[in-house]
Design an enzyme around this catalytic site. Structure first.
Site, PDB file in Angstrom:
ATOM      1  N   GLU A 343       0.791  -1.228   0.000  1.00 33.47           N
ATOM      2  CA  GLU A 343       0.000   0.000   0.000  1.00 33.47           C
ATOM      3  C   GLU A 343       0.825   1.281   0.000  1.00 33.47           C
ATOM      4  O   GLU A 343       0.291   2.364  -0.234  1.00 33.47           O
ATOM      5  CB  GLU A 343      -1.005   0.016   1.156  1.00 33.47           C
ATOM      6  CG  GLU A 343      -0.427  -0.136   2.534  1.00 33.47           C
ATOM      7  CD  GLU A 343      -0.502  -1.567   3.046  1.00 33.47           C
ATOM      8  OE1 GLU A 343      -0.745  -1.734   4.250  1.00 33.47           O
ATOM      9  OE2 GLU A 343      -0.289  -2.503   2.257  1.00 33.47           O
ATOM     10  N   ASN A 344       2.126   1.179   0.232  1.00 35.94           N
ATOM     11  CA  ASN A 344       2.953   2.382   0.153  1.00 35.94           C
ATOM     12  C   ASN A 344       3.317   2.743  -1.285  1.00 35.94           C
ATOM     13  O   ASN A 344       4.007   3.736  -1.516  1.00 35.94           O
ATOM     14  CB  ASN A 344       4.220   2.237   0.995  1.00 35.94           C
ATOM     15  CG  ASN A 344       5.077   1.052   0.574  1.00 35.94           C
ATOM     16  OD1 ASN A 344       4.577  -0.045   0.395  1.00 35.94           O
ATOM     17  ND2 ASN A 344       6.365   1.284   0.415  1.00 35.94           N
TER      18      ASN A 344
END
Length: 517
Positions: A343-344
């Site tokens: 998700e980064n």
């Protein structure tokens, strides 16, 4: 001293240099009837932030320690600005990043998704010294994106049925542990049979951003996973201050390679001698085999991990949480391809790097150093959660503190005692089209973790599809409840009933727990 340099393209925007000056500098190159706003280039970071007043709202980029504006943060220590509201995914660590400003008590409120391993952040919050508005990571990214796009509010499925919707989440504690400031409840609206909550866009007085390169026109490029929250934050502040590692001549970037156009950038500073600290240096060794578990706890964890690895299917797009879910990727069968998303801001995660291959600008959501596979891509945090929330992931796998009979999940806080933040978990379980698998110990210190009803704050309501523990595997029907489908060899159904805090059905095809081999 600021060295002011204007581009030669005239455009409409709020001015940083006078129209007359801009006209004189650019008229030999281009005629236009609009005024020019110039990007200012500064010689040192203090001069770039010295006019930030007390009480400002600052959008501060980065994810963990990756892509943080370390020079601008250090400059704020020197200016002494106070009562800051800092909007940032997290607050670095105790002695680096925004953690430095927490130590000097310059921050009044954090708007974040994750406390993580910053002990001072957690201490100040629980002791009532710091206001903390915990916000799901994808919601935080979208609130910033919306603010920069002129959208005052939007509806999202993330956090429906949780403290975020209900209100009452502690923003500030009293010293006795009671809640002094609580969050407000959200407006709820139904669309196509699903509930959504209203979230407001975020804008800042200043954005402090870390990028890789800038050209003399003020266009910006990021590097690898250092894009994260920096990208949307560039667009959501009155004044965007960007620190870069390199400044190049205008025209060096191909137009299609520009990540942030100059219209969003007011100030640029070239940093020197970057530390770019790695939060979790994680390496692999050439030819090293998987270590054999030795303790009872290790054996239990590996049993869960190996079973979890069987959830992967060929061609699947999957997001793996910190801990056991991420370790399950070590056991993906060699004959299948699984596209791992973090998700980064990366799709196509590879193995951990060899010694010497580590890159501070390439980490996963657990802040571990990683590599990427051919065909991988990098993107911003708001783009990442568009993939997640939009149902483009086939599966998400994450850990849990508690799961209820009907698939409610709790995994982000114990009120008044432990708060790590929800991170991206609330977003990861928000899509009805994504399979949600929870890996966890069956019980903890004799206490049930699979319950009739969770008694900890929820991460998501009726969101879990499958539970994998060291003793059993359950399928979850959000109306009928749990069905036991696999059982540890040597245990009976009655054994499982004794260590499970709710009733369940038993599959007619009950099998021993399967294991990746």
């Amino acid at each position: 001293m600021a060295a002011l340099q204007c581009h030669t393209v005239l455009r409409v925007s709020r001015g940083m240099c006078s129209p007359v000056t801009a006209w004189r500098q650019a008229c030999s190159c281009l005629f236009s009837t609009s005024a020019q706003r110039c990007t200012e280039f500064y010689d040192d970071p203090v001069s770039a932030v010295k006019d930030i007043p007390d009480g400002s709202t600052l959008l501060v980029g980065g994810f963990g320690l990756c892509g943080i504006p370390e020079k601008l943060i250090s400059a704020l220590l020197k200016t002494g600005v106070k009562n800051i509201t800092a909007v940032s995914n997290n607050a670095g660590v105790d002695n680096f990043g925004l953690g430095l400003l927490l130590h000097t008590k310059q921050i009044k409120r954090m708007v974040s998704s994750y406390v993580g391993e910053n002990a001072e952040f957690e201490r100040q919050y629980l002791s009532g010294e710091l206001e903390v508005e915990l916000t799901p990571q994808g919601t935080l990214a979208e609130r910033i994106r919306a603010g920069g796009a002129g959208i005052p509010a939007f509806f999202t499925p993330t956090a429906c049925g949780t403290l975020i919707e209900e209100g009452g989440a502690p923003i500030k504690y009293n010293k006795d542990g009671s809640i002094r400031i609580a969050s407000e409840p959200r407006e709820v609206r139904e669309f196509n049979g699903r509930h959504y909550i209203l979230e407001k866009g975020i804008t800042g007085d200043f954005a402090l951003v870390k990028a890789w390169k800038a050209d003399r026109a003020g266009n910006i490029m990021f590097r690898r996973t250092a894009r994260n929250f920096n990208h949307p934050m560039c667009k959501a502040a009155n004044v965007t201050v960007v620190e870069v590692e390199e400044i190049v001549d205008t025209g060096t970037f191909a137009p299609e390679d520009v990540h942030i156009p100059s219209i969003y950038v007011q100030r640029v500073i070239q940093g020197k001698q970057y530390e770019k600290r790695i939060e979790r240096l994680t390496l692999r060794k050439v030819g090293a085999s998987k270590p054999k578990p030795t303790t009872e706890a290790d054996i239990m964890r590996e049993r869960i991990i190996r079973r979890a690895a069987l959830e992967f299917e060929d061609g699947m797009y999957a997001n793996l949480g910190i801990g056991m879910p991420m370790l399950a990727s070590n056991f993906i069968r060699p004959d299948i391809t699984v596209h791992l998303q973090s998700e980064n801001g990366v799709l196509g995660l590879g193995p951990y790097p060899l010694e010497g291959e580590e890159d501070a600008d390439l980490i996963n959501a657990g802040k571990e150093t990683v590599t990427v596979l051919p065909g991988a891509s990098f993107f911003s945090s708001d783009e990442s959660f568009a993939m997640i929330r939009g149902g483009h992931m086939d599966m998400t796998m994450l850990g849990g503190m508690q799961v209820s009979k009907f698939g409610d999940l709790a995994n982000w806080m114990i009120p008044g005692k432990m708060v790590k933040g929800m991170g991206g978990a609330m977003d990861l379980v928000a899509s009805a089209d994504t399979k949600v698998v929870v890996t966890m110990e069956h019980s903890a210190k004799g206490a049930h973790k699979i319950l009739e009803k969770c008694n900890l704050p929820l991460t998501g309501k009726k969101c879990v599809n499958r539970i994998i523990t060291e003793k059993a595997v359950f399928d979850v029907d959000r109306k009928k409840g749990l069905t036991l489908i696999e059982l540890l060899e040597g245990l009976t159904v009655e054994d499982i009933r004794k260590c499970t805090g709710c009733d369940f059905s038993v599959s007619p095809n009950l099998k021993p727990i399967l294991q990746e081999v």
